[in-house]
Design a protein around this motif. Structure first.
Motif, PDB file in Angstrom:
ATOM      1  N   THR A   1       0.122   3.769  10.430  1.00 30.38           N
ATOM      2  CA  THR A   1       0.949   3.975   9.246  1.00 30.38           C
ATOM      3  C   THR A   1       2.427   4.118   9.610  1.00 30.38           C
ATOM      4  OG1 THR A   1       1.455   5.461   7.435  1.00 30.38           O
ATOM      5  CG2 THR A   1       0.363   6.431   9.343  1.00 30.38           C
ATOM      6  N   ARG A   2       3.235   3.691   8.718  1.00 33.23           N
ATOM      7  CA  ARG A   2       4.675   3.774   8.910  1.00 33.23           C
ATOM      8  C   ARG A   2       5.183   5.187   8.574  1.00 33.23           C
ATOM      9  NH1 ARG A   2       8.238   0.882  11.753  1.00 33.23           N
ATOM     10  NH2 ARG A   2       7.279  -1.091  11.138  1.00 33.23           N
ATOM     11  N   ALA A   3       4.307   5.997   8.053  1.00 30.44           N
ATOM     12  CA  ALA A   3       4.737   7.324   7.598  1.00 30.44           C
ATOM     13  C   ALA A   3       4.999   8.245   8.776  1.00 30.44           C
ATOM     14  CB  ALA A   3       3.688   7.928   6.671  1.00 30.44           C
TER      15      ALA A   3
ATOM     16  N   HIS B   1       7.979   7.602   3.867  1.00 30.67           N
ATOM     17  CA  HIS B   1       6.949   7.717   2.848  1.00 30.67           C
ATOM     18  C   HIS B   1       6.820   9.166   2.333  1.00 30.67           C
ATOM     19  CE1 HIS B   1       3.803   6.078   0.423  1.00 30.67           C
ATOM     20  NE2 HIS B   1       2.853   6.835   0.927  1.00 30.67           N
ATOM     21  N   HIS B   2       7.448  10.088   3.022  1.00 28.58           N
ATOM     22  CA  HIS B   2       7.505  11.463   2.526  1.00 28.58           C
ATOM     23  C   HIS B   2       8.952  11.913   2.625  1.00 28.58           C
ATOM     24  CE1 HIS B   2       3.151  11.817   2.457  1.00 28.58           C
ATOM     25  NE2 HIS B   2       3.140  11.210   3.614  1.00 28.58           N
ATOM     26  N   THR B   3       9.841  11.135   2.097  1.00 25.43           N
ATOM     27  CA  THR B   3      11.259  11.446   2.248  1.00 25.43           C
ATOM     28  C   THR B   3      11.618  12.661   1.412  1.00 25.43           C
ATOM     29  OG1 THR B   3      11.875  10.086   0.386  1.00 25.43           O
ATOM     30  CG2 THR B   3      11.780   8.993   2.538  1.00 25.43           C
ATOM     31  N   ARG B   4      12.762  13.207   1.756  1.00 38.03           N
ATOM     32  CA  ARG B   4      13.200  14.403   1.029  1.00 38.03           C
ATOM     33  C   ARG B   4      13.310  14.134  -0.490  1.00 38.03           C
ATOM     34  NH1 ARG B   4      15.234  18.796   3.677  1.00 38.03           N
ATOM     35  NH2 ARG B   4      15.359  17.513   5.537  1.00 38.03           N
TER      36      ARG B   4
ATOM     37  N   LYS C   1       0.807  -1.221   0.000  1.00 33.74           N
ATOM     38  CA  LYS C   1       0.000   0.000   0.000  1.00 33.74           C
ATOM     39  C   LYS C   1       0.838   1.267   0.000  1.00 33.74           C
ATOM     40  CE  LYS C   1      -1.095   0.481   4.904  1.00 33.74           C
ATOM     41  NZ  LYS C   1      -2.105   0.277   5.918  1.00 33.74           N
ATOM     42  N   TYR C   2       2.095   1.137   0.319  1.00 33.99           N
ATOM     43  CA  TYR C   2       2.959   2.326   0.291  1.00 33.99           C
ATOM     44  C   TYR C   2       3.478   2.620  -1.121  1.00 33.99           C
ATOM     45  CZ  TYR C   2       2.767   2.185   5.347  1.00 33.99           C
ATOM     46  OH  TYR C   2       2.321   2.200   6.645  1.00 33.99           O
ATOM     47  N   LEU C   3       3.083   1.777  -2.078  1.00 33.72           N
ATOM     48  CA  LEU C   3       3.506   2.013  -3.457  1.00 33.72           C
ATOM     49  C   LEU C   3       2.338   2.556  -4.278  1.00 33.72           C
ATOM     50  CD1 LEU C   3       5.734  -1.148  -4.021  1.00 33.72           C
ATOM     51  CD2 LEU C   3       6.438   1.188  -3.471  1.00 33.72           C
ATOM     52  N   TYR C   4       1.403   3.129  -3.569  1.00 34.86           N
ATOM     53  CA  TYR C   4       0.217   3.663  -4.244  1.00 34.86           C
ATOM     54  C   TYR C   4       0.186   5.172  -4.066  1.00 34.86           C
ATOM     55  CZ  TYR C   4      -4.714   4.620  -5.135  1.00 34.86           C
ATOM     56  OH  TYR C   4      -5.895   5.124  -5.614  1.00 34.86           O
ATOM     57  N   GLU C   5      -0.119   5.863  -5.117  1.00 36.56           N
ATOM     58  CA  GLU C   5      -0.178   7.327  -5.057  1.00 36.56           C
ATOM     59  C   GLU C   5      -1.447   7.760  -5.795  1.00 36.56           C
ATOM     60  OE1 GLU C   5       0.870   9.769  -3.615  1.00 36.56           O
ATOM     61  OE2 GLU C   5       2.266  11.039  -4.706  1.00 36.56           O
ATOM     62  N   GLN C   6      -2.111   8.767  -5.260  1.00 34.66           N
ATOM     63  CA  GLN C   6      -3.338   9.198  -5.931  1.00 34.66           C
ATOM     64  C   GLN C   6      -3.380  10.715  -6.011  1.00 34.66           C
ATOM     65  OE1 GLN C   6      -6.936   7.452  -4.418  1.00 34.66           O
ATOM     66  NE2 GLN C   6      -8.240   9.012  -5.359  1.00 34.66           N
ATOM     67  N   VAL C   7      -3.792  11.219  -7.162  1.00 35.04           N
ATOM     68  CA  VAL C   7      -3.944  12.665  -7.339  1.00 35.04           C
ATOM     69  C   VAL C   7      -5.431  12.981  -7.399  1.00 35.04           C
ATOM     70  CG1 VAL C   7      -3.435  14.663  -8.782  1.00 35.04           C
ATOM     71  CG2 VAL C   7      -1.807  12.766  -8.653  1.00 35.04           C
ATOM     72  N   ASN C   8      -5.830  13.961  -6.645  1.00 34.01           N
ATOM     73  CA  ASN C   8      -7.244  14.334  -6.647  1.00 34.01           C
ATOM     74  C   ASN C   8      -7.500  15.314  -7.793  1.00 34.01           C
ATOM     75  OD1 ASN C   8      -9.812  15.120  -6.139  1.00 34.01           O
ATOM     76  ND2 ASN C   8      -9.514  15.433  -3.932  1.00 34.01           N
ATOM     77  N   ILE C   9      -7.681  14.741  -8.992  1.00 36.83           N
ATOM     78  CA  ILE C   9      -7.901  15.642 -10.137  1.00 36.83           C
ATOM     79  C   ILE C   9      -9.353  16.098 -10.211  1.00 36.83           C
ATOM     80  CG2 ILE C   9      -5.973  14.765 -11.541  1.00 36.83           C
ATOM     81  CD1 ILE C   9      -8.021  13.132 -13.142  1.00 36.83           C
TER      82      ILE C   9
ATOM     83  N   LEU D   1       9.090   5.706  -4.405  1.00 35.06           N
ATOM     84  CA  LEU D   1       8.472   5.127  -3.203  1.00 35.06           C
ATOM     85  C   LEU D   1       9.078   3.777  -2.886  1.00 35.06           C
ATOM     86  CD1 LEU D   1       4.705   5.959  -3.827  1.00 35.06           C
ATOM     87  CD2 LEU D   1       6.263   7.060  -2.215  1.00 35.06           C
ATOM     88  N   GLU D   2       9.103   3.466  -1.605  1.00 35.77           N
ATOM     89  CA  GLU D   2       9.572   2.137  -1.239  1.00 35.77           C
ATOM     90  C   GLU D   2       8.471   1.385  -0.498  1.00 35.77           C
ATOM     91  OE1 GLU D   2      12.661   2.243   1.678  1.00 35.77           O
ATOM     92  OE2 GLU D   2      12.301   4.334   2.163  1.00 35.77           O
ATOM     93  N   ALA D   3       8.523   0.073  -0.649  1.00 30.33           N
ATOM     94  CA  ALA D   3       7.523  -0.760   0.018  1.00 30.33           C
ATOM     95  C   ALA D   3       7.801  -0.752   1.522  1.00 30.33           C
ATOM     96  CB  ALA D   3       7.593  -2.183  -0.526  1.00 30.33           C
TER      97      ALA D   3
END
Ligand code: FAD
Ligand code: SF4
Ligand code: SF4
Ligand code: SF4
Ligand code: SF4
Lengths: 596, 307, 222
Positions: A500-502, A563-566, A91-99, A131-133
């Motif tokens: 979450t791990r974030a 999950h929000h790394t530099r 699930k950490y390899l998923y990204e969504q944009v709210n278009i 992103l990393e798992a």
């Protein structure tokens, strides 16, 4: 650097997005990106068919990470992500944009909106490549519960939790359980009692409850006790109490906030003369007057002379409610039902007394309310539409001035007793409690539930029930309490909670132990400790919310938010801004040069 | 105390005695305030004519009056609720930078600029605050107080029962425009009591006189009908006089009593009442322009005024 | 039992110029000229126009009647504050142009309104609209003319002049020679804000002549 093959999904949102964004152009533009394995457009990704598409498509194995262009990641996004997880995606390899909210709904220019969507999607792809798992953090849940407030909601929650085998602590500020409902007698809909019901209630001895609570071995009641401090994180909190026996500490896994509401202070509406004219009382005062008559054989008399029975009684509704100037904008939802109940009670005891109810609108969206009104009318209670403008006194009698809006006529009538139907307000302490638990207050200052459509949503093991969440009747307060308790018990039964791990991690080689992060962290998750003879900052996984404040404070770039790394965020920002970066995400795709 | 009296339209032209008694009580023989004369004032301007027709013209005209006092190191003091409300409202609106700039663009054509009064300098910067617009009732109440006024009374009006009429524009709107509490005003009552008289309570004490908003001018019958209710409450309370801080309310109560042919109750401005209490001879106070004869009241004053 | 009871109070408060209580001379029901609103009176821009001229949004009015309850004018006329606000909600602008509504500007309604509508300022805004779309009331033109001529809205009689002299009061400003400059400033400002044009007043050296009110588009910006 990202070698990933990105699967891209676009959603028309049943036309909502497609109406304002040229999805064909968007899809074509994204397909050009060498990092993209494929672009799929679907009508409704969050629907059952859409979920099937996601599962099947991801199952083909052409992609190892996913970017979706759709609606909000926080609601429907979770459904889509879950579907993909079912097909093996981390699930950490998923990204969504709210278009939808960011592009389709806010712009009139279709072309420009499409350009913006394209840019945001490309940026998300750039981040997705980095992103990393990861796996979730698992935390233990302490199998004890704290219930703040001993009103109907708090008692019900505690009973429910105890029934399921867990220890519940009720912390009550006052010296008695029962809260508001215990002090009311003619409540709707039962008309003579709150049926909730507490054994000590003189009206009703059928369903003992205070006694149940007191005798339940799994419930510990702390009366006259104040919550001093709440420390700790998910699933394990340290609560400091200040009670008659001194300081005490509890370790609990879940918390139910049931601090209820306060009644509005009628003095804040000076034109009603509460506190000035003795024959102006609140519904709570009337409750005591009626109780005296019923129970101690006292007589129903005017407070000003203590002798004569009022010949006329006028109820004024919406005192402090629906008044954005001197009171609160919200409707208190219970005062119509309650005032009608009291009016009927007066009629029952003394049919000769004239009773008027002055209302703006009669509100009682409950089963049985219409019948309640009809009966009141049949019993002789007169309903007058129009907000009373002012109360005055003349020759020892109070007078009220108002427009009867049905007649379109001003009326200035003398009366013997004015009863102010005061509304509900957030409890005095609710703001402090909310702060301690990092809960949000809504615009009306009641505690905000995560999803207003969905009571008692799990939130870090903290639940809100009863009037603490907003004005409501007894039945609804109890319902709230039941679902909150059930959710809390489920959590304790599972014994663990996923998180979450974030969150923040510290690179101990870079950290110099300066302590700036410790000062900045609102959740007390950052702490500087001595390790191998030098000071370093460490994180408490249970407490850290991943807000990133400490990372921004750190001069040594020692802190990373997982999950929000530099590099992830830099790749994203560079694509949004159209600037070239030092490497990250730039290779291969950076040359496309979107227009700026 | 440096005051610049803003007398407006109604006072000098209908009740010159109000202006004179104000000058006398504030003058060197009594309260000893310093009066700064300004000879370029115009109409405040009147709210029904200007504010209801064109807010811009209203604000520009009011600002022009305010400009005249801004450098005089004096508070603008009115004896009229209309002037008070119009000018005070204007100072509030002029705190809005956009409105102020707009107004100044217009004022520039007559070589004027509204800045407010200079309160201090911080280095090179000058700090301005809005021009202070005050009502005579409030100025007396705040600057001299009950004691300060009572000290000057040579002729206490003890035993006289007075019905005070604050008037709407002294009290409302409830924003900063009001200087007294609209729900329970005290200033005028205190001044009456400082003079030794009794301020009586009566129902609907804060009701409107009926003249405002151009009603007196356009529909005098309606104005009188509104006055009648209040008059009846006052009459029932048994009072020797009605005292107000506004010449327009004074005019309305005075005139309506004549129109309605009711039992007459004399109407006085607070400045006139205080002048009497300070021992000023009634013949200087311009009572000949009142419609309801003030003489019966003066007789009572003489009777009670044994020093 | 009548709703609102207290016939005693009703009697006392019954209106001067009579309204609903009135009976015709013959004793039968009074027949009044009235008509059905058809909705044609509706003007969708009215609410916005009110806001543009400084009023609040009337749409959130609860129709609670508190304003009418305290309004001195509503007590004496058939035009009740709450009803007038309702007409605004409907956008029935024309109706305001045909009925003789009035407001004392006493702000009692403002003080009491739970929805913060401030009817008094709404009515000020409607007056702005009326002046621009219906015409200028005579009293406004007359008093403006006076002010342009004398600086003030009234002129003292000879008695008053004598009294001032006798009492040793300072001369009225507008009797001083320098006041001419003030009058020309005033005139310049009224021209600048186009007020004289708005209310149809021809300005000139001390003489004020009337002219038919001219349509003037838009209000001076705020
Ligand atoms: C005037 C009025 C009339 C009503 N009439 C009806 C009716 O007719 N029918 C109906 O169904 N409902 C009615 N209600 C609503 C009903 O009272 C509530 O739904 C019910 O009491 C809510 O229960 P609660 O436990 O959420 O809150 P409450 O009953 O308010 O109890 C909250 C408890 O928490 C305690 N507390 C607060 N803060 C703290 C703190 N910081 N620490 C520790 N303890 C704290 C309080 O002391 C109190 O004991 C009425 C309410 C009012 C005010
Ligand atoms: S429930 Fe009734 S009295 Fe209470 S705020 Fe709502 S409408 Fe008013
Ligand atoms: S990320 Fe936020 S919550 Fe976590 S340690 Fe840093 S400041 Fe505290
Ligand atoms: S008082 Fe306010 S909310 Fe009530 S009817 Fe009047 S304008 Fe509407
Ligand atoms: S301001 Fe006007 S509408 Fe409001 S109460 Fe006074 S007279 Fe009535």
């Amino acid at each position: 650097m990202g070698k990933g093959r990105v699967g891209v999904y676009l959603c028309t949102c049943r036309g909502e997005i497609a109406k304002h964004i040229d999805l064909d152009r968007l899809a074509a533009g994204l397909s050009e990106d060498p990092a993209v394995a494929f672009v799929r457009v679907d009508q409704e990704l969050c629907g059952p068919a859409g979920q099937d598409v996601l599962r099947a498509s991801h199952g083909e194995g052409r992609s190892d990470r996913v970017v979706a262009g759709a609606c909000t990641p926080n609601i429907q996004g979770l459904i889509m992500r879950a579907a993909l997880e079912g097909a093996g995606l981390n699930k950490y390899l998923y990204e969504q944009v709210n278009i939808r909210e960011l592009c389709a709904w806010v712009h009139d220019d279709r072309e420009a909106a499409t350009d913006k969507a394209l840019r945001l999607m490309r940026a998300a792809i750039a981040r997705a490549l980095m992103l990393e798992a990861l796996d979730d953090i698992e935390l233990k849940v302490v199998p004890e519960s704290l219930v703040i407030g001993g009103g109907v909601a708090g008692m019900q929650a505690a009973l429910e939790i105890a029934t399921r085998g867990f220890l519940a602590h009720i912390v009550e500020r006052t010296g008695a359980l029962g809260g508001r409902a215990y002090r009311l007698s003619v409540t709707f809909p039962t008309h003579n009692c709150g049926i909730c019901c507490m054994q000590y209630c003189r009206e009703c001895v059928l369903t003992p409850k205070i006694e149940d609570v007191m005798q339940n071995p799994k419930i510990k009641v702390h009366l006259n006790t104040r919550i001093e401090k709440i420390d700790g994180g998910f699933g394990d909190r340290l609560v400091t109490l200040e009670g008659p026996g001194g300081r005490e500490e509890l370790r609990v896994g879940t918390i139910v906030v049931a601090t209820g509401s306060d009644v509005f202070d009628a003095r804040r509406i000076p034109e009603y003369g509460f506190g000035v004219f003795r024959d102006v009382v609140t519904t709570m005062d009337l409750e005591r007057m009626l109780e005296q008559e019923r129970e101690i054989g006292g007589r129903f008399v005017r407070p000003s002379d203590g002798r004569t029975m009022p010949r006329t009684v006028n109820f004024i509704q919406c005192v402090g409610s629906r008044d954005r100037v001197k009171g609160n904008l919200h409707c208190s939802l219970v005062c119509c039902t309650y005032a009608i109940g009291q009016a009927r009670e007066i009629k029952k005891l003394h049919p000769e007394v004239e009773v008027y109810i002055h209302y703006i609108d009669l509100r009682g969206p409950y089963r049985g309310f219409e019948e309640h009104c009809e009966q009141a009318k049949a019993e002789g209670v007169v309903f007058v539409r129009g907000r009373v403008a002012e109360v005055s006194e003349k020759k020892g009698r109070v007078r009220i001035r108002f427009e009867d809006t049905d007649l379109g006529k001003q009326i200035d009538m003398a009366t013997d007793l004015v009863v102010l139907a005061v509304g509900q307000e957030p409890a005095a302490e609710s703001e402090r409690i909310a702060k301690l638990l990092h809960l949000q207050l809504d615009e009306d200052r009641f505690i905000k539930d995560l999803n207003p459509n969905f009571p008692s949503e799990y939130r870090r093991g903290v639940f809100v029930a009863g009037c603490a969440e907003g004005p409501k009747g007894i039945r609804y307060s109890i319902e709230d309490a039941k679902s909150a308790a059930a959710a809390a018990a489920d959590l304790m039964a599972a014994g663990k909670i996923h998180k979450t791990r974030a969150i923040a991690v510290v690179d101990e080689t870079r950290c110099r132990g300066c302590g700036r992060c410790e000062e900045a962290c609102e959740y007390h998750a950052a702490r500087v400790v001595e390790k191998d003879g030098r000071l370093v900052s460490v994180r408490d996984e249970a407490r850290c919310e991943g807000c990133g404040v400490c990372a921004a404070q750190c001069c040594n770039r020692a802190i990373t938010i997982k999950h929000h790394t530099r590099p992830q965020m830099e790749a994203l920002m560079r694509r949004v801004l159209g600037t070239k970066g030092r490497g990250a995400g730039g290779k291969g795709q950076g040359a496309q040069g979107e227009v700026g | 105390m440096r005051y610049s009296l803003f007398v407006g339209c109604t006072i000098p032209n209908r009740f010159p005695g109000v202006e004179n008694s104000t000058r006398v009580i504030l003058g060197p023989d009594h309260l000893g305030a310093e009066l700064v004369e300004i000879n370029e004032f115009t109409c405040c301007p009147a709210l029904p004519t200007f504010y209801s027709t064109d807010r811009v013209t209203w604000l520009v005209t009011a600002a022009r009056n305010l400009v005249l006092v801004q450098d005089k190191n004096a508070d603008l003091v009115t004896m009229c609720n209309g002037c008070f409300s119009s000018l005070l409202k204007a100072t509030e609106e002029l705190e809005n930078v956009n409105k102020c700039n707009f107004v100044n663009a217009a004022l520039a054509s007559v070589g004027k600029q509204y800045r407010g009064r200079l309160v201090r300098r911080e280095g090179n910067r000058s700090i301005y605050e809005p021009v202070r617009v005050r009502h005579i009732i409030e100025a007396l109440y705040t600057d001299f107080g009950r004691e300060g006024i009572a000290d000057r009374v040579r002729h206490p009006l003890s035993g006289l029962r007075i019905a005070v009429h604050n008037g709407c524009h002294f009290l409302r709107p409830t924003t900063r425009t009001s200087v007294d509490d609209p729900a329970k005003p005290v200033m005028l009552d205190t001044m009456v009591e400082a003079a030794g008289a009794t301020s009586v309570d009566f129902p609907d004490k804060q009701a409107c006189c009926g003249a405002g908003g151009g009603i007196r001018l356009q529909v005098p019958k309606l104005a009188n009908a509104i006055t009648k209710d209040k008059y009846e409450c006052i009459h029932a309370a048994g009072t020797d006089a009605i005292v107000t801080g506004c010449p327009y309310c004074l005019y309305q109560f005075d005139h309506a009593q004549k129109d309605l042919k009711v039992h007459p109750i004399p109407v006085l401005h607070i400045s006139q009442l205080l002048a009497l209490a300070f021992g000023v001879d009634a013949e200087h106070l311009g009572f000949e322009w009142h419609f309801v004869a003030v003489r019966p009241f003066l007789k009572k004053v003489d009777a009670v005024g044994v020093v | 039992m009548t709703p609102g009871g207290a016939p005693e109070a009703q009697k006392k408060r019954s209106t001067e110029n009579g309204s609903s209580d009135a009976k015709s001379a013959e004793g039968g029901p009074l027949i009044v000229e009235d008509s059905v609103f058809t909705g044609a009176e509706h003007d969708p821009d009215f609410v916005k126009q009110i806001i543009r001229y400084g009023g609040k949004d009337v749409q959130t009015c609860l129709q609670c009647g508190n304003c009418t309850g305290v309004c001195p004018v509503s007590l004496k006329t058939p035009y009740k504050t709450r009803n007038l606000i309702k007409l605004c909600q409907y956008g029935y602008k024309r109706i305001f142009f045909t009925i003789p509504w009035i407001c004392a500007g006493c702000h009692r309604c403002h003080e009491h309104c739970p929805a913060d509508i401030n009817p008094a300022e709404v009515f000020v805004a409607i007056r702005h609209i009326e002046v621009r779309e219906k015409g200028v009331p005579r009293f406004i033109r007359d008093s403006t003319a006076l002010i342009l001529r004398h600086g003030f809205g009234a002129i003292p009689s000879d008695d008053i002049k004598r009294y001032r002299e006798k009492e040793g009061m300072p001369p009225l400003p507008n009797t001083l020679p320098g006041y001419r400059k003030v009058l020309s400033e005033l005139e310049a400002l009224f021209r600048k804000t186009r007020f004289t044009e708005l209310i149809g007043l021809e300005t000139g050296e001390g003489a004020a002549g009337e002219r038919k009110a001219r349509e003037r588009g838009g209000e001076a910006s705020k």
